[in-house]
Write a protein that holds these residues in place. Structure first.
Motif, mmCIF file in Angstrom:
data_model
loop_
_atom_site.group_PDB
_atom_site.id
_atom_site.type_symbol
_atom_site.label_atom_id
_atom_site.label_comp_id
_atom_site.label_asym_id
_atom_site.label_seq_id
_atom_site.Cartn_x
_atom_site.Cartn_y
_atom_site.Cartn_z
ATOM 1 N N LEU A 143 10.635 18.242 -14.412
ATOM 2 C CA LEU A 143 9.705 18.427 -13.559
ATOM 3 C C LEU A 143 8.602 17.261 -13.636
ATOM 4 O O LEU A 143 8.148 16.679 -12.404
ATOM 5 N N VAL A 144 7.983 16.916 -14.702
ATOM 6 C CA VAL A 144 7.120 15.579 -14.738
ATOM 7 C C VAL A 144 7.591 14.315 -14.253
ATOM 8 O O VAL A 144 6.923 13.675 -13.528
ATOM 9 N N THR A 145 8.904 14.393 -14.588
ATOM 10 C CA THR A 145 9.544 12.941 -13.852
ATOM 11 C C THR A 145 9.420 13.090 -12.524
ATOM 12 O O THR A 145 9.253 11.949 -11.771
ATOM 13 N N ALA A 146 9.799 14.254 -11.869
ATOM 14 C CA ALA A 146 9.911 14.460 -10.580
ATOM 15 C C ALA A 146 8.384 14.114 -9.878
ATOM 16 O O ALA A 146 8.269 13.415 -8.813
ATOM 17 N N GLU A 147 7.473 14.515 -10.729
ATOM 18 C CA GLU A 147 5.974 14.627 -9.937
ATOM 19 C C GLU A 147 5.443 13.317 -10.215
ATOM 20 O O GLU A 147 4.605 12.390 -9.383
ATOM 21 N N GLU A 148 5.813 12.558 -11.325
ATOM 22 C CA GLU A 148 5.446 11.136 -11.769
ATOM 23 C C GLU A 148 6.098 9.946 -10.790
ATOM 24 O O GLU A 148 5.569 9.002 -10.700
ATOM 25 N N GLY A 149 7.128 10.331 -10.575
ATOM 26 C CA GLY A 149 7.999 9.401 -9.757
ATOM 27 C C GLY A 149 8.800 8.428 -10.729
ATOM 28 O O GLY A 149 9.620 7.551 -10.395
ATOM 29 N N GLU B 199 19.083 10.025 -8.808
ATOM 30 C CA GLU B 199 19.794 9.002 -8.429
ATOM 31 C C GLU B 199 19.045 7.646 -8.336
ATOM 32 O O GLU B 199 17.779 7.623 -8.173
ATOM 33 N N ARG B 200 19.528 6.717 -9.087
ATOM 34 C CA ARG B 200 18.779 5.503 -9.369
ATOM 35 C C ARG B 200 18.966 4.500 -7.880
ATOM 36 O O ARG B 200 19.956 4.341 -7.469
ATOM 37 N N THR B 201 17.731 4.024 -7.535
ATOM 38 C CA THR B 201 17.584 3.168 -6.238
ATOM 39 C C THR B 201 17.083 2.124 -6.661
ATOM 40 O O THR B 201 16.311 2.015 -7.843
ATOM 41 N N GLY B 202 16.739 1.112 -5.740
ATOM 42 C CA GLY B 202 15.993 -0.115 -6.141
ATOM 43 C C GLY B 202 14.603 0.179 -6.419
ATOM 44 O O GLY B 202 13.970 -0.787 -6.937
ATOM 45 N N ARG B 203 13.985 1.231 -6.021
ATOM 46 C CA ARG B 203 12.502 1.613 -6.209
ATOM 47 C C ARG B 203 12.613 2.480 -7.500
ATOM 48 O O ARG B 203 11.530 2.899 -7.893
ATOM 49 N N GLY B 204 13.448 2.861 -8.170
ATOM 50 C CA GLY B 204 13.563 3.545 -9.337
ATOM 51 C C GLY B 204 14.309 4.843 -9.195
ATOM 52 O O GLY B 204 15.597 4.815 -9.137
ATOM 53 N N LEU B 205 13.843 5.944 -9.308
ATOM 54 C CA LEU B 205 14.575 7.210 -9.301
ATOM 55 C C LEU B 205 13.983 7.957 -8.195
ATOM 56 O O LEU B 205 12.902 8.105 -7.675
ATOM 57 N N GLU B 206 15.109 8.395 -7.721
ATOM 58 C CA GLU B 206 14.885 9.534 -6.243
ATOM 59 C C GLU B 206 15.729 10.948 -6.457
ATOM 60 O O GLU B 206 16.748 10.680 -7.317
ATOM 61 N N LEU B 207 14.951 12.073 -6.125
ATOM 62 C CA LEU B 207 15.615 13.236 -6.289
ATOM 63 C C LEU B 207 16.948 13.525 -5.318
ATOM 64 O O LEU B 207 16.874 13.002 -4.392
ATOM 65 N N THR B 208 17.951 13.824 -6.002
ATOM 66 C CA THR B 208 19.164 14.184 -5.233
ATOM 67 C C THR B 208 18.771 15.541 -4.243
ATOM 68 O O THR B 208 17.869 16.211 -4.582
ATOM 69 N N PRO B 209 19.753 15.661 -3.324
ATOM 70 C CA PRO B 209 19.536 17.152 -2.738
ATOM 71 C C PRO B 209 19.226 18.151 -3.595
ATOM 72 O O PRO B 209 18.719 19.170 -3.270
#
Length: 297
Positions: free
Chosen positions: A17-23, A56-66
């Motif tokens: 949760l915190v990782t998703a909210e902090e980015g 999933e890792r992207t050029g900008r860091g982490l993005e949530l998967t579906p």
């Protein structure tokens, strides 16, 4: 409820949760006060427990998967429930001991609160005061602080607030700057003066123009979003700035600028806490103590 069907660690859910909210993992680790590798292992372990890929890792860091997006609302509800549990427990604490987190602006934390905190500790020696100096509002609903000193009234129904008084602020300037300016500072030559901007420059400028000063963006020769930097730059002679009376009137080498040429700035001073925390004996005591002391300033 079949508790045996829950096969994941709730602490790992918090890490997600915190990782998703902090980015990012680094920002989440700072928010939780833990090492980034430890947090990363918790998120990886949760993915293994649930059998889904959350990021999933992207050029900008982490993005949530579906899948991560689908689960985020459920985990967010868990986090809100955990916060309510913590608030409920804190609200029923009776002892005048433990930690009280108070948040205030940099100026209030550095110059207004120290003697008040010292007096508070003399009254209740069992308390530990966690003083959070920041110029943005802490989220009391998420327990970022127990009590907030603010210049605005909160509108969240979960919070209670008491207006303490109004704080008057004026334009001040150092004797050092006046010597460099080389002539009496008046409304007729204020367009030649240097100003130190605080917050967002256009907003700051709009307030000064509304007060009747004929200046523009070029008068801002120093820009900062820090109250303390603003004050130190003013003392060093960098230009004119807005300072609360309790600070400007008591500092040697600092005088009012353009006194009488504009209407003083007034800001409300509010004391705020969470409604459930108001039932805590120690929070109630600190809240009332701050209200009495700040009301005398």
């Amino acid at each position: 409820m079949d508790w045996r069907a829950i096969k994941f660690d709730w602490n790992r859910a918090r890490a997600f949760l915190v990782t998703a909210e902090e980015g990012s993992l680094s920002a989440a680790a700072r928010a939780l006060g833990m090492a980034q590798p430890t947090l990363g292992r918790q998120v990886e372990a949760l993915q293994e427990e649930l059998g889904v890929v959350l990021f999933e890792r992207t050029g900008r860091g982490l993005e949530l998967t579906p899948s991560g997006l689908d689960l985020l609302d459920h985990v967010r509800s868990m986090g809100e429930a955990a916060g309510r549990l913590s608030l409920g427990a804190s609200g029923r604490a009776l002892a005048l001991e433990g930690t009280i987190a108070i948040t205030a602006s940099e100026i209030d934390a550095a110059y207004l609160l120290p003697p008040i905190v010292e007096k508070l500790r003399s009254t209740a020696s069992g308390l530990t005061i966690d003083l959070i100096a920041k110029n943005t509002a802490s989220d009391l609903r998420r327990r970022e602080a127990d009590i907030a000193i603010r210049n605005f009234r909160p509108d969240q129904p979960e919070l209670i607030a008491r207006k303490i008084n109004d704080v008057t602020a004026r334009l001040y300037v150092s004797d050092r700057y006046l010597e460099r300016f080389g002539k009496p500072l008046t409304v007729h030559n204020v367009a030649e003066a240097d100003f130190i901007s605080l917050w967002e420059p256009d907003t700051y400028l709009a307030g000064l123009v509304q007060a009747g000063l004929e200046i523009d963006r070029t008068n801002f020769t120093v820009l900062t979003d820090s109250h303390l930097v603003h004050w130190e730059m003013l003392k060093a002679g960098a230009g004119i700035g807005i300072v609360p009376e309790f600070l400007g009137e008591t500092t040697s080498g600092i005088t009012r600028a353009l006194d009488g040429a504009y209407q003083a700035f007034t800001f409300p001073l509010w004391l705020t806490t969470h409604r459930e925390l108001n039932t805590s004996r120690r929070v109630r005591m600190v809240f009332d103590f701050l209200a009495d002391e700040l009301g005398r300033t």
